[in-house]
Enzyme design. Structure first.
Site, short mmCIF file in Angstrom:
data_model
loop_
_atom_site.label_atom_id
_atom_site.label_comp_id
_atom_site.label_asym_id
_atom_site.label_seq_id
_atom_site.Cartn_x
_atom_site.Cartn_y
_atom_site.Cartn_z
N ASP A 10 63.02 41.59 28.18
CA ASP A 10 62.29 40.71 26.92
C ASP A 10 61.07 41.10 26.96
O ASP A 10 60.25 41.48 28.23
CB ASP A 10 62.11 39.41 27.73
CG ASP A 10 61.71 38.34 26.30
OD1 ASP A 10 62.30 37.11 26.88
OD2 ASP A 10 60.67 38.74 26.18
N ASP A 110 63.18 40.11 20.54
CA ASP A 110 62.80 40.43 21.49
C ASP A 110 63.18 41.03 22.65
O ASP A 110 62.74 40.55 23.92
CB ASP A 110 61.00 39.95 21.65
CG ASP A 110 61.44 38.69 22.62
OD1 ASP A 110 62.29 38.07 22.77
OD2 ASP A 110 60.23 38.06 23.28
N GLU A 111 65.17 40.38 23.14
CA GLU A 111 65.67 40.29 23.58
C GLU A 111 66.65 40.68 23.25
O GLU A 111 67.38 40.93 23.39
CB GLU A 111 66.09 39.03 24.47
CG GLU A 111 65.16 38.86 25.58
CD GLU A 111 65.36 36.77 25.61
OE1 GLU A 111 66.42 36.26 26.34
OE2 GLU A 111 64.38 36.21 25.79
N1 DCP Z 1 58.37 32.37 19.04
C1 DCP Z 1 58.13 31.93 18.46
N2 DCP Z 1 57.72 30.21 18.49
C2 DCP Z 1 58.19 30.10 19.80
C3 DCP Z 1 58.39 30.72 21.23
C4 DCP Z 1 58.78 31.76 20.19
O1 DCP Z 1 57.69 31.74 17.03
N3 DCP Z 1 58.23 28.26 20.25
C5 DCP Z 1 58.34 33.81 18.95
C6 DCP Z 1 57.05 34.79 18.88
C7 DCP Z 1 57.99 35.30 19.85
C8 DCP Z 1 58.90 35.98 20.26
O2 DCP Z 1 59.16 34.84 19.15
O3 DCP Z 1 56.72 36.37 20.83
C9 DCP Z 1 59.25 36.37 21.34
O4 DCP Z 1 59.59 34.79 22.36
P1 DCP Z 1 59.27 34.53 23.82
O5 DCP Z 1 59.47 33.22 24.13
O6 DCP Z 1 59.96 35.62 24.58
O7 DCP Z 1 57.91 34.77 24.62
P2 DCP Z 1 56.82 36.24 23.87
O8 DCP Z 1 57.49 36.71 23.59
O9 DCP Z 1 55.97 35.62 23.10
O10 DCP Z 1 55.66 35.64 24.98
P3 DCP Z 1 56.13 35.63 26.38
O11 DCP Z 1 55.46 37.03 27.33
O12 DCP Z 1 56.23 35.44 27.93
O13 DCP Z 1 57.89 36.72 26.31
CA CA Z 2 59.53 37.44 24.85
CA CA Z 3 62.55 36.49 24.46
#
Ligand code: DCP
Ligand code: CA
Ligand code: CA
Length: 368
Positions: A10, A110-111
């Site tokens: 992730d 992203d996963e």
């Molecule tokens: N995303 C979004 N709105 C949300 C959650 C996520 O637009 N409510 C988008 C932005 C993130 C991407 O999806 O960059 C991936 O979500 P993740 O939940 O994996 O969060 P992040 O990658 O940003 O952070 P982490 O380091 O916690 O994985």
């Molecule tokens: Ca992420």
């Molecule tokens: Ca994710």
């Protein structure tokens, strides 16, 4: 099905990390990526933020005006989401993952799950080095950090991954899996939402361990057969679902803008050769054969055209794509008098074993 080694990768604070990648000077600041609704300058919500901004309480979903307020007086930078760019970065990383796994299941931008059982010969010790090697490789080639969870199945790998971020690596061996899950709250299991968690709370089930020790028959009575058994097995770290290659494109394509509007065949083919090489790399990495080659043109008046040719036999050769692209363009230039602004190359009609249900992808989804 036994003794699998499954990874979940992730990407860390993904959209914000992509912005840092192209603006390295902002790395020490709060970085916020927002979805602007467009109604007013400030309306919209936080898509994601880097870990510096998170310290100020700025997280996904927070209204942007509140994010600004929380970051007031600090050095913070705001960006609008740029999905096309994030998709490109994601695709590059997924390509690298493919070289490390027998099967790759991309679950979101992203996963992805990687089945690496064969690569590490079923050994969780080897999986440690292997995971670090993948992280290192992606760091060097793309410049993005991510977190890996390793477990005997997808369920454990996912929860392992969530347990330590960012840039984390958490390994849960099969014999540790139940004990690893036991202390966690039940809502960490996929499918246990707020309502289900409340119901479980009434049964005095608070942790995954409580659920694992609960009478399976009772769970079936309360939640029905399918869910009851699923909850019981999940709590006991049992998950036989395979890592499934899916969401694979119906077509692979690249599109690019010509340096100048033109009707010159050689000039056009110079560009399409570059695009063909990228398309071919994808075809190769995904071990596909194709039957159809198409070209795509955006003309100076912004109208767009496509032409295709279908082969008798599936092919996987780069030269075939080049040759057909050339002949399609030759023919097309004879039919049209307008200059061309953008060109694309696409292959489709894939054959590969067990191509069941594939997600429909938009034409030229990898446009750049
Ligand atoms: N995303 C979004 N709105 C949300 C959650 C996520 O637009 N409510 C988008 C932005 C993130 C991407 O999806 O960059 C991936 O979500 P993740 O939940 O994996 O969060 P992040 O990658 O940003 O952070 P982490 O380091 O916690 O994985
Ligand atoms: Ca992420
Ligand atoms: Ca994710």
């Amino acid at each position: 099905m036994n003794d699998r080694v499954i990874m979940l990768a992730d990407f860390d604070y993904f959209f914000a990390q992509c912005e840092e990648l192209r603006n390295p000077s902002i790395k020490d600041k709060s970085v916020v990526v927002g979805v602007y609704s467009g109604r007013t300058e400030e309306s919209g919500a936080v898509s994601t933020s880097n870990y510096i901004a998170r310290k100020f309480g700025v997280k996904s979903g927070l209204p942007l005006f509140m994010a600004r307020r929380k970051l007031e007086g600090t050095d913070a930078v705001f960006f609008k989401v740029d999905h096309e760019y994030y998709d490109q970065i994601s695709e590059r990383i997924m390509q690298i993952f493919r070289t490390y796994a027998s099967t790759l299941e991309q679950v979101s931008v992203d996963e992805a799950y990687l089945d690496v059982t064969q690569q590490v010969e079923g050994s969780f010790e080897k999986a440690v080095d292997y995971a670090q090697k993948i992280k290192q490789d992606v760091k060097e080639q793309v410049g993005i950090s991510f977190t890996i969870g390793v477990g005997p199945n997808k369920l454990v790998a996912k929860i392992a991954c969530d347990s330590q971020k960012p840039d984390g690596l958490t390994i849960v061996k099969p014999e540790e899996a139940k004990a690893f899950l036991a202390p966690l709250p039940v809502d960490r299991l996929l499918g246990v939402g707020k309502k289900t968690a409340e119901k479980m709370d009434e049964l005095d089930i608070k942790t995954i361990g409580d659920l694992a020790n609960y009478d399976c028959q009772r769970l079936v009575e309360v939640f029905g057969r399918v869910l009851g058994i699923y909850f019981y097995q999940a709590a006991n770290a049992i998950d036989n679902s395979p890592v499934l290659e899916q969401g694979e494109a119906e077509s692979i394509s690249r599109i690019g803008t010509l340096k100048q509007d033109t009707r010159d065949l050689d000039f056009i083919l110079q560009k399409t050769d570059e695009l063909t090489l990228d398309v071919y790399k994808d075809v190769l990495a995904k071990k596909l054969s194709f039957k159809t080659v198409s070209i795509y043109m955006v003309m100076v008046d912004l109208s767009s055209k496509t032409r295709s040719a279908t082969l008798d036999q599936p092919a996987k050769d780069k030269e075939i794509i080049r040759r057909i692209t050339r002949s399609l363009f030759e023919k097309f230039l004879g039919e049209s008098t307008l200059e061309i602004r953008r060109v694309g190359v696409k292959v489709s009609g894939f054959s590969k074993e067990e191509r069941s249900q594939r997600q429909l992808s938009t034409f030229f989804q990898n446009s750049q």
